[in-house]
Motif scaffolding. Sequence first.
Motif, PDB file in Angstrom:
ATOM      1  N   UNK A 213       0.967  -1.183  -0.079  1.00 30.53           N
ATOM      2  CA  UNK A 213       0.103   0.015  -0.046  1.00 30.53           C
ATOM      3  C   UNK A 213       0.877   1.105  -0.012  1.00 30.53           C
ATOM      4  N   UNK A 214       1.980   1.298   0.876  1.00 26.60           N
ATOM      5  CA  UNK A 214       2.840   2.250   0.797  1.00 26.60           C
ATOM      6  C   UNK A 214       3.467   2.586  -0.409  1.00 26.60           C
ATOM      7  N   UNK A 215       3.958   1.411  -1.095  1.00 25.27           N
ATOM      8  CA  UNK A 215       4.621   1.456  -2.485  1.00 25.27           C
ATOM      9  C   UNK A 215       3.775   1.909  -3.428  1.00 25.27           C
ATOM     10  N   UNK A 216       2.436   1.597  -3.397  1.00 24.97           N
ATOM     11  CA  UNK A 216       1.507   1.875  -4.287  1.00 24.97           C
ATOM     12  C   UNK A 216       1.315   3.617  -4.449  1.00 24.97           C
ATOM     13  N   UNK A 217       1.072   3.939  -3.104  1.00 24.59           N
ATOM     14  CA  UNK A 217       1.093   5.523  -2.852  1.00 24.59           C
ATOM     15  C   UNK A 217       2.202   6.286  -3.682  1.00 24.59           C
ATOM     16  N   UNK A 218       3.342   5.972  -3.191  1.00 21.55           N
ATOM     17  CA  UNK A 218       4.386   6.409  -3.608  1.00 21.55           C
ATOM     18  C   UNK A 218       4.647   6.312  -5.341  1.00 21.55           C
ATOM     19  N   UNK A 219       4.345   5.189  -5.759  1.00 24.05           N
ATOM     20  CA  UNK A 219       4.110   5.199  -7.365  1.00 24.05           C
ATOM     21  C   UNK A 219       3.064   6.162  -7.843  1.00 24.05           C
ATOM     22  N   UNK A 220       2.265   6.229  -7.396  1.00 24.20           N
ATOM     23  CA  UNK A 220       0.955   7.082  -7.758  1.00 24.20           C
ATOM     24  C   UNK A 220       1.375   8.590  -7.704  1.00 24.20           C
ATOM     25  N   UNK A 221       2.021   8.786  -6.597  1.00 24.01           N
ATOM     26  CA  UNK A 221       2.063  10.316  -6.177  1.00 24.01           C
ATOM     27  C   UNK A 221       3.476  10.576  -7.034  1.00 24.01           C
ATOM     28  N   UNK A 222       4.414   9.831  -7.266  1.00 24.26           N
ATOM     29  CA  UNK A 222       5.677  10.284  -8.014  1.00 24.26           C
ATOM     30  C   UNK A 222       5.674  10.068  -9.563  1.00 24.26           C
ATOM     31  N   UNK A 278       2.440  10.421  -0.149  1.00 24.61           N
ATOM     32  CA  UNK A 278       3.432   9.556   0.537  1.00 24.61           C
ATOM     33  C   UNK A 278       4.498  10.619   1.334  1.00 24.61           C
ATOM     34  N   UNK A 279       4.751   9.731   2.398  1.00 20.62           N
ATOM     35  CA  UNK A 279       5.529  10.789   3.230  1.00 20.62           C
ATOM     36  C   UNK A 279       6.800   9.625   3.883  1.00 20.62           C
ATOM     37  N   UNK A 280       7.952   9.839   4.146  1.00 17.67           N
ATOM     38  CA  UNK A 280       8.850   9.025   4.813  1.00 17.67           C
ATOM     39  C   UNK A 280      10.145   9.798   5.458  1.00 17.67           C
ATOM     40  N   UNK A 281      10.540   9.137   6.540  1.00 21.15           N
ATOM     41  CA  UNK A 281      11.683   9.944   7.252  1.00 21.15           C
ATOM     42  C   UNK A 281      12.791   8.842   7.615  1.00 21.15           C
ATOM     43  N   UNK A 282      13.949   8.991   7.299  1.00 23.29           N
ATOM     44  CA  UNK A 282      14.989   8.100   7.355  1.00 23.29           C
ATOM     45  C   UNK A 282      15.312   7.563   8.899  1.00 23.29           C
ATOM     46  N   UNK A 298      20.413  18.677  18.754  1.00 22.98           N
ATOM     47  CA  UNK A 298      19.626  18.758  17.656  1.00 22.98           C
ATOM     48  C   UNK A 298      19.713  17.510  16.919  1.00 22.98           C
ATOM     49  N   UNK A 299      18.497  17.418  16.310  1.00 22.90           N
ATOM     50  CA  UNK A 299      18.255  16.107  15.430  1.00 22.90           C
ATOM     51  C   UNK A 299      18.420  16.495  14.003  1.00 22.90           C
ATOM     52  N   UNK A 300      19.005  15.778  13.093  1.00 22.76           N
ATOM     53  CA  UNK A 300      19.068  16.011  11.745  1.00 22.76           C
ATOM     54  C   UNK A 300      18.199  15.070  11.113  1.00 22.76           C
ATOM     55  N   UNK A 301      17.284  15.292  10.482  1.00 20.80           N
ATOM     56  CA  UNK A 301      16.539  14.336   9.814  1.00 20.80           C
ATOM     57  C   UNK A 301      16.279  14.555   8.414  1.00 20.80           C
ATOM     58  N   UNK A 302      16.597  13.393   7.639  1.00 21.38           N
ATOM     59  CA  UNK A 302      16.327  13.674   6.156  1.00 21.38           C
ATOM     60  C   UNK A 302      14.917  12.633   5.647  1.00 21.38           C
ATOM     61  N   UNK A 303      14.110  13.702   5.071  1.00 12.81           N
ATOM     62  CA  UNK A 303      12.855  13.136   4.836  1.00 12.81           C
ATOM     63  C   UNK A 303      12.345  13.152   3.213  1.00 12.81           C
ATOM     64  N   UNK A 304      11.180  12.324   3.063  1.00 16.75           N
ATOM     65  CA  UNK A 304      10.946  12.423   1.397  1.00 16.75           C
ATOM     66  C   UNK A 304       9.452  12.417   1.337  1.00 16.75           C
ATOM     67  N   UNK A 305       9.021  13.283   0.608  1.00 13.10           N
ATOM     68  CA  UNK A 305       7.407  13.307   0.211  1.00 13.10           C
ATOM     69  C   UNK A 305       7.227  13.362  -1.249  1.00 13.10           C
ATOM     70  N   UNK A 306       6.138  12.732  -1.483  1.00 12.94           N
ATOM     71  CA  UNK A 306       5.652  12.844  -2.844  1.00 12.94           C
ATOM     72  C   UNK A 306       4.274  12.767  -3.114  1.00 12.94           C
ATOM     73  N   UNK A 307       3.684  13.877  -4.154  1.00 17.88           N
ATOM     74  CA  UNK A 307       2.217  13.933  -4.373  1.00 17.88           C
ATOM     75  C   UNK A 307       2.308  14.679  -5.623  1.00 17.88           C
TER      76      UNK A 307
END
Length: 339
Positions: A213-222, A278-282, A298-307
Amino acid sequence: MNRDIVLLRAVEVAALATHKYIGRKDKKLIDQAAVEALEVILKNEKDFKLKVVNGEGELDEAPMLYSGQILGDIENPEAKIYDLSVDPVEGTYPAAYNFAGSVAAIAVSRLNTQLQLPEMYMEKLFVSDEFREWIDLKKGIINVIKDMQKFCQRKDLKCIILDKPRHKEIIEELSAIGVIVRMIQDGDVLAAIDVVNGAADFVYGIGGAPEGSLMASLAIASGCKMQSRLVPYQEIWPNEKETKLRMQTENAWIEKHNIDFDTILEDLDLIADERARFFAAGITAGGSLRPIDYKNGKFYVNAFMASHGIARNIKSVYDIKKVNALKPGIKSIFDKYKR
């Protein structure tokens, strides 16, 4: 507050909460921290609601983020409600043992557009936008890849695949036709992000269905493309004690949804919404997504989003003192899971 920013922050804070337990060899602690962080962020948001479709399980086995749970502005009858698929830690094993392969991820779409997927195996093929018109799993994976090679007039396509015994023959066949194979221990959702970011041409393998389901969302969004097929438990584990019982459960789900093991499921069969997000954070991340880091408060976060065909790689810095002063909800997570 912009809804996308809230959802992005949710996966980022889930990743922050896990940092304390990365490498401690306890998958339950890792997952528990991320689950609690996601629920804290999402349950008190205003102006929208989220219905968990694919989460941590049913209510009797998962007290938080269970299928059917409603999060957000639940007292507001005018608040719009969306479907949610969530994996607080996709890759609990690599997170617990501190090697690449784990992210926090969520997928959001319009209400009643997501298919609730069972705890089953699923064959998944996720390809970059270059090849979206050239995949047809009915032909078999090798024939599909040959079609892709012919289309782009090169053999050295880059593939990411789970390093599992069930993939041994496929890995050999892919290598034999010139494909560059990168094997990973866990994390096909993370691998799909690599495809979107141009680090690979496709992801293939048999893994968990709920992650589909997550991968499908990513495919559609990207703008990429995914096809999948459910795989019976007995095909992977023919001689295990629980195989017979698992097959009874799987066959009941298949009959209920009028889907069989030969049905090829498109990404839009799993999430019927062209505007899925779709949203993700490493966490320990890997590939094109870097892991979370902490230094001097401080926290250093690398995230990803697609729509809407737009993919964004985002670097965020959480200054704990400032966040604690301004965001009481996040402060409770920082206080519990601080370094």
